[in-house]
Scaffold this active site. Structure first.
Site, PDB file in Angstrom:
ATOM      1  N   HIS A   1      -6.703  15.918  -3.599  1.00 52.91           N
ATOM      2  CA  HIS A   1      -5.096  15.807  -3.689  1.00 52.91           C
ATOM      3  C   HIS A   1      -4.441  16.307  -4.865  1.00 52.91           C
ATOM      4  CE1 HIS A   1      -6.573  11.921  -1.035  1.00 52.91           C
ATOM      5  NE2 HIS A   1      -5.497  12.783  -0.733  1.00 52.91           N
TER       6      HIS A   1
ATOM      7  N   HIS B   1      -6.539   8.442  -5.019  1.00 51.94           N
ATOM      8  CA  HIS B   1      -6.578  10.110  -4.510  1.00 51.94           C
ATOM      9  C   HIS B   1      -6.762  10.848  -6.231  1.00 51.94           C
ATOM     10  CE1 HIS B   1      -2.191   7.986  -4.154  1.00 51.94           C
ATOM     11  NE2 HIS B   1      -1.756   9.480  -4.654  1.00 51.94           N
TER      12      HIS B   1
ATOM     13  N   GLY C   1      -8.956   3.489  -4.583  1.00 50.42           N
ATOM     14  CA  GLY C   1      -8.962   4.655  -3.107  1.00 50.42           C
ATOM     15  C   GLY C   1      -7.831   3.721  -2.803  1.00 50.42           C
ATOM     16  N   PRO C   2      -8.464   2.416  -1.909  1.00 51.77           N
ATOM     17  CA  PRO C   2      -7.645   1.782  -0.954  1.00 51.77           C
ATOM     18  C   PRO C   2      -6.871   1.297  -2.319  1.00 51.77           C
ATOM     19  CG  PRO C   2     -10.240   1.332  -1.159  1.00 51.77           C
ATOM     20  CD  PRO C   2      -9.835   2.231  -1.908  1.00 51.77           C
ATOM     21  N   LEU C   3      -5.439   1.305  -1.939  1.00 46.44           N
ATOM     22  CA  LEU C   3      -4.080   1.563  -2.554  1.00 46.44           C
ATOM     23  C   LEU C   3      -4.427  -0.189  -2.875  1.00 46.44           C
ATOM     24  CD1 LEU C   3      -1.967   4.519  -1.104  1.00 46.44           C
ATOM     25  CD2 LEU C   3      -2.820   4.206  -3.672  1.00 46.44           C
TER      26      LEU C   3
ATOM     27  N   ASN D   1       7.575   9.203  -7.961  1.00 44.02           N
ATOM     28  CA  ASN D   1       7.312  10.752  -7.633  1.00 44.02           C
ATOM     29  C   ASN D   1       8.410  10.474  -6.443  1.00 44.02           C
ATOM     30  OD1 ASN D   1       5.708  10.207  -5.648  1.00 44.02           O
ATOM     31  ND2 ASN D   1       3.949  11.950  -7.093  1.00 44.02           N
TER      32      ASN D   1
ATOM     33  N   HIS E   1       0.237  16.636  -1.598  1.00 46.00           N
ATOM     34  CA  HIS E   1       0.131  15.240  -2.036  1.00 46.00           C
ATOM     35  C   HIS E   1      -0.618  15.210  -1.812  1.00 46.00           C
ATOM     36  CE1 HIS E   1      -0.842  10.943  -1.088  1.00 46.00           C
ATOM     37  NE2 HIS E   1      -1.732  11.574  -0.528  1.00 46.00           N
TER      38      HIS E   1
ATOM     39  N   ARG F   1     -18.991 -28.802   0.442  1.00 47.15           N
ATOM     40  CA  ARG F   1     -18.607 -28.972  -0.680  1.00 47.15           C
ATOM     41  C   ARG F   1     -18.142 -29.209  -2.067  1.00 47.15           C
ATOM     42  NH1 ARG F   1     -12.810 -31.024   1.635  1.00 47.15           N
ATOM     43  NH2 ARG F   1     -13.648 -32.568   2.545  1.00 47.15           N
TER      44      ARG F   1
ATOM     45  N   SER G   1      -8.992 -29.380  -1.763  1.00 47.30           N
ATOM     46  CA  SER G   1     -10.035 -28.838  -0.265  1.00 47.30           C
ATOM     47  C   SER G   1     -11.101 -28.246  -0.924  1.00 47.30           C
ATOM     48  CB  SER G   1      -9.685 -27.873   0.217  1.00 47.30           C
ATOM     49  OG  SER G   1      -7.736 -28.366   0.706  1.00 47.30           O
TER      50      SER G   1
ATOM     51  N   GLU H   1      -4.449 -14.495  -1.184  1.00 45.06           N
ATOM     52  CA  GLU H   1      -6.186 -14.584  -1.743  1.00 45.06           C
ATOM     53  C   GLU H   1      -6.482 -13.096  -2.109  1.00 45.06           C
ATOM     54  OE1 GLU H   1      -4.275 -15.896   0.978  1.00 45.06           O
ATOM     55  OE2 GLU H   1      -5.027 -17.760   0.934  1.00 45.06           O
TER      56      GLU H   1
ATOM     57  N   HIS I   1      -7.376 -22.074  12.411  1.00 40.61           N
ATOM     58  CA  HIS I   1      -8.102 -22.375  10.790  1.00 40.61           C
ATOM     59  C   HIS I   1      -9.461 -22.171  10.958  1.00 40.61           C
ATOM     60  CE1 HIS I   1      -4.127 -22.862   9.517  1.00 40.61           C
ATOM     61  NE2 HIS I   1      -4.890 -23.400   8.326  1.00 40.61           N
TER      62      HIS I   1
ATOM     63  N   ARG J   1     -16.248 -28.492   4.663  1.00 39.26           N
ATOM     64  CA  ARG J   1     -15.846 -30.141   5.158  1.00 39.26           C
ATOM     65  C   ARG J   1     -15.819 -31.122   5.507  1.00 39.26           C
ATOM     66  NH1 ARG J   1     -11.513 -32.022   9.243  1.00 39.26           N
ATOM     67  NH2 ARG J   1     -10.393 -32.777   7.589  1.00 39.26           N
TER      68      ARG J   1
HETATM   69  C1  LIG Z   1      -4.576   0.247   1.214  1.00 37.61           C
HETATM   70  C2  LIG Z   1      -4.491   2.161   2.187  1.00 37.61           C
HETATM   71  N1  LIG Z   1      -3.840   2.718   2.586  1.00 37.61           N
HETATM   72  C3  LIG Z   1      -3.493   4.005   2.886  1.00 37.61           C
HETATM   73  C4  LIG Z   1      -4.349   5.335   1.722  1.00 37.61           C
HETATM   74  C5  LIG Z   1      -3.895   6.424   1.915  1.00 37.61           C
HETATM   75  N2  LIG Z   1      -3.031   7.043   1.563  1.00 37.61           N
HETATM   76  C6  LIG Z   1      -3.469   7.862   0.473  1.00 37.61           C
HETATM   77  S1  LIG Z   1      -2.553   8.281  -0.693  1.00 37.61           S
HETATM   78  C7  LIG Z   1      -1.321   7.802   0.245  1.00 37.61           C
HETATM   79  C8  LIG Z   1       0.150   7.868  -0.070  1.00 37.61           C
HETATM   80  C9  LIG Z   1       0.223   6.955  -1.074  1.00 37.61           C
HETATM   81  O1  LIG Z   1       1.732   7.474  -2.107  1.00 37.61           O
HETATM   82  P1  LIG Z   1       1.724   7.930  -3.462  1.00 37.61           P
HETATM   83  O2  LIG Z   1       1.488   6.725  -3.986  1.00 37.61           O
HETATM   84  O3  LIG Z   1       2.746   7.990  -3.838  1.00 37.61           O
HETATM   85  O4  LIG Z   1       1.026   8.808  -4.102  1.00 37.61           O
HETATM   86  P2  LIG Z   1       1.407  10.539  -4.314  1.00 37.61           P
HETATM   87  O5  LIG Z   1       2.394  10.685  -2.866  1.00 37.61           O
HETATM   88  O6  LIG Z   1       2.415  10.458  -5.379  1.00 37.61           O
HETATM   89  O7  LIG Z   1       0.112  11.428  -3.921  1.00 37.61           O
HETATM   90  C10 LIG Z   1      -1.777   7.360   1.542  1.00 37.61           C
HETATM   91  C11 LIG Z   1      -0.730   6.514   2.642  1.00 37.61           C
HETATM   92  C12 LIG Z   1      -4.958   4.986   1.167  1.00 37.61           C
HETATM   93  N3  LIG Z   1      -5.520   5.600   0.026  1.00 37.61           N
HETATM   94  N4  LIG Z   1      -5.056   3.101   0.999  1.00 37.61           N
END
Ligand SMILES: Cc1ncc(C[n+]2csc(CCOP(=O)(O)OP(=O)(O)O)c2C)c(N)n1
Length: 663
Positions: free
Chosen positions: A27, A67, A115-117, A186, A262, A357, A384, A411, A473, A520
């Site tokens: 990226h 990324h 990585g997972p946003l 951006n 991107h 618990r 709980s 959560e 539940h 429980r």
């Molecule tokens: C939870 C999650 N969902 C989807 C993705 C796949 N993904 C990676 S970057 C991106 C877009 C992110 O956009 P932005 O934060 O604006 O980054 P930029 O385009 O500025 O690099 C996605 C959907 C991910 N990494 N994590």
């Protein structure tokens, strides 16, 4: 912008461009657009020490938009974090220190795996809570030994994710003034411009959360960025969001401000055009001008001197407050006092039936006497899950010395925050909710396991025995789901002593999270249970005679049913053994000889009972054994009725056993 700064910013951009090009994947857009913002922070304000990446009082920098990893790799390389140029040239390759997304404990200077946003954002909130809690514990007049900021770099994607909203809302409530988010605004994501799906006013949203919101209209203006960060640092009452308007793929004539920049290499031709546009030499690739190296080496020396000043302060702190120094070492060592394991309160719960618990709640009070750096809470379920530390107060904006965090009904953020607390160091985080709501925090738990973080999750209301609340539940597939996460240890104790063993395991384990699965409903205190539970599986009741005809294996609340069935089957003359399988992962990690003593290979008649999806037990029951479990959702009715209707009874075990024994 000074020439040297301009050169440094472009160096970062083109290290990223060249690395992505060479890997033919990655990226480039984020590092190109955000280089000036990140460089301003690192070169002018960030308190860090490349010579000592683990310095406890360093500012934390979290790249939540993982990324854009080449941004942090370029910075780490330039600042001398032991990431030589060859590593950048090896971006995304097997064995390199520059994986596709930043990985904690893999690359020096990377504070968390992202990585997972949105996850990094929640981690940063946890780190900031840790800073505030530790400062309250250790700082003394003239000795601000814990005094650092947490910076998180987030993009549009992070801002869209729910976890960020949850975590930001809590951060605002807690008034985490030393948390600063640099928002790479951006307006581009993968599918196009943000106008296709994300048109809210992010600034107003954060203001509503209780954040200070600052704006920088030109993401290449270092002075404006510096001014905003300085303004953010001055507000110690609220976290700050700095919305920096940047251009993805800055400098690329055909790809700037477009989603084409991107997540794909620019392409050889566009790389040349971009280098030309920004006045960069086409050759060599991975070019670092000498002036930039010298400039940053000078900075590195200053950073080291700053760290050494802190060392001096810390040394005199230790001389003046030897008791506090001792406590500091204890809090940071991760070790547990040997006396804890011997404390009789952990091993005697009398004869009264009790919910695990509730017993866990009692055990936690004992643990807290020995481990006062425990910190955590529940997602609005204290009543709980029983995880409140009764001798401490609430961690709140005006009471940072409290050890109980009210996560609210959040959560997912709780999961990410717990990881942030663990990543920061010095504290022992735990968090609780109903087992069924583990689903709401799974992504954060997965990352904690990947990072090897010592977090304790307490999941109560662990089966259909929950009863009247009904199938929404009643967990069915959650145990299998948790057990499927590598490096996570799941422990489902059957009574008080096993619950104590499970907690001991959770606080002793330093290389990964543990999940305690608790009932429980009341359960009997069973004979034969004890600290052997730490082996994961063990014989709790031996067969009459010298060889078992059948082995009954159960975890948690179903262990009592196995006892009942054993009793009745033995009356009929069968030799039946009962094995408590508190933790499958722990048992399977024991040596073969031990496993053989518990489950002799030549005893193939085995019945395993667990009120949950029977998936994943093959290694324990095969080849001729069976699992009595539940392969459908639960139902709304009193717990005992649901258990009976779903076939989780001693009678069901006996019927299967008789079939197996041919009697
Ligand atoms: C939870 C999650 N969902 C989807 C993705 C796949 N993904 C990676 S970057 C991106 C877009 C992110 O956009 P932005 O934060 O604006 O980054 P930029 O385009 O500025 O690099 C996605 C959907 C991910 N990494 N994590």
């Amino acid at each position: 912008m000074k020439n040297i700064d301009q050169l440094a910013v472009n160096t970062i951009r083109f290290l990223a461009v060249d690395a992505v090009e060479k890997a033919n994947s990655g990226h480039p857009g984020l590092p190109m657009g955000g280089a000036a913002m990140a460089y301003t922070l690192w070169s002018r304000l960030l308190k860090h020490c490349p010579d000592c990446p683990d310095w406890k009082d360093r500012d934390r920098f979290v790249l939540s938009a993982g990324h854009g990893s080449m941004l942090i790799y370029a910075l780490l390389h330039l600042y001398g974090y032991g990431l030589p140029l060859e590593e950048l040239q090896d971006f995304r390759q097997w064995g390199s220190r520059t994986p596709g997304h930043p990985e904690y404990s893999h690359t020096p200077g990377v504070e968390t795996t992202t990585g997972p946003l949105g996850q990094g954002f929640a981690n940063a909130v946890g780190m900031s809570i840790a800073e505030k809690r530790l400062a309250a514990e250790f700082n003394r007049p003239g000795f601000a030994i814990v005094d650092h900021y947490t910076y998180v770099y987030a993009g549009d994607g992070c801002m869209m994710e729910g976890i960020t909203s949850e975590a930001a809302s809590l951060a605002g409530h807690l008034g985490l003034g030393k948390l600063i988010c640099l928002y790479d605004d951006n307006k581009i994501t993968i599918d196009g411009g943000t106008e296709i799906a994300f048109t809210e006013d992010v600034g107003k949203r954060f203001e509503a959360y209780g954040w200070q919101v600052l704006k920088v209209i030109d993401g290449n203006n270092l002075e404006a960025i510096e001014k905003a960060i300085t303004g953010a640092r001055q507000d110690l009452e609220q976290p700050s969001l700095i919305m920096v308007r940047t251009s993805i793929g800055y400098g690329s004539p055909n790809k700037q401000d477009s989603s084409d920049a991107h997540g794909a290499p620019l392409g050889a031709e566009e790389v040349l055009l971009t280098k030309k546009t920004l006045g960069w030499p086409a050759e060599p690739e991975f070019y670092v001008p000498e002036e930039v190296s010298t400039h940053l080496t000078d900075q590195r020396k200053q950073l080291k001197a700053r760290k050494e000043k802190w060392d001096e302060l810390f040394a005199s702190f230790g001389r003046k407050y030897p008791d506090l120094l001792k406590k500091w070492d204890e809090w940071h060592s991760g070790e547990i006092p040997t006396a804890l394991e011997e404390d009789l309160r952990l091993w005697d719960f009398g004869d009264k039936p009790a919910a695990t618990r509730a017993l866990s709640g009692e055990i936690m009070q004992v643990l807290f006497e020995y481990l006062p750096n425990m910190i955590g809470g529940s997602a609005d379920l204290n009543a709980s899950t029983k995880t409140r530390l009764k001798s401490s107060s609430d961690f709140q904006k005006d009471n940072p010395a409290g050890s109980n965090i009210h996560f609210g009904v959040r959560e997912h953020a709780m999961g990410g925050i717990l990881s942030g607390l663990a990543l920061h160091g010095g504290l022992r985080p735990f968090g609780s909710t109903f087992l069924v709501f583990f689903d709401y925090m799974k992504p954060a738990v997965r990352l904690a396991a990947m990072m090897g973080l010592p977090v304790a999750y307490v999941y109560t209301h662990d089966s259909v025995a929950v009863g009247e609340d009904g199938p929404t539940h009643q967990p069915i597939e959650q145990l299998a789901n948790l057990r499927s996460i590598p490096n996570l240890h799941l422990l489902r104790p059957a009574d008080g002593r096993e619950t104590a063993a499970a907690w001991l395991h959770a606080v002793q384990r330093r290389c990964g999270p543990s999940a305690l699965i608790l009932s429980r409903q009341n359960l009997p205190q069973l004979p034969g249970t004890g600290r052997e539970a730490l082996k994961g599986g063990y014989v709790v009741s031996r067969e009459k005679g010298d060889h078992p005809d059948l082995i009954l294996i159960a975890s948690g609340s179903e262990l009592q049913l196995a006892f009942e069935a054993q009793h009745r089957l033995q009356e009929d003359g069968h030799g039946v053994r009962v094995v408590s399988m508190v933790s499958r992962e722990l048992f399977l990690a024991q040596d073969e000889a031990y496993c053989e003593t518990v489950l002799p290979t030549n005893v193939e008649r085995r019945i395993l009972i667990e009120a949950a999806l029977p998936m994943g037990w093959d290694k324990i029951v095969s080849p001729r054994g069976i699992v009595i479990g539940i392969e459908e959702f639960g139902a709304s009715a009193p717990g005992e009725i649901v258990l009976e209707k779903k076939g989780i009874t001693a009678a069901a075990i006996i019927a299967e056993a008789k079939k197996m024994l041919g009697s």
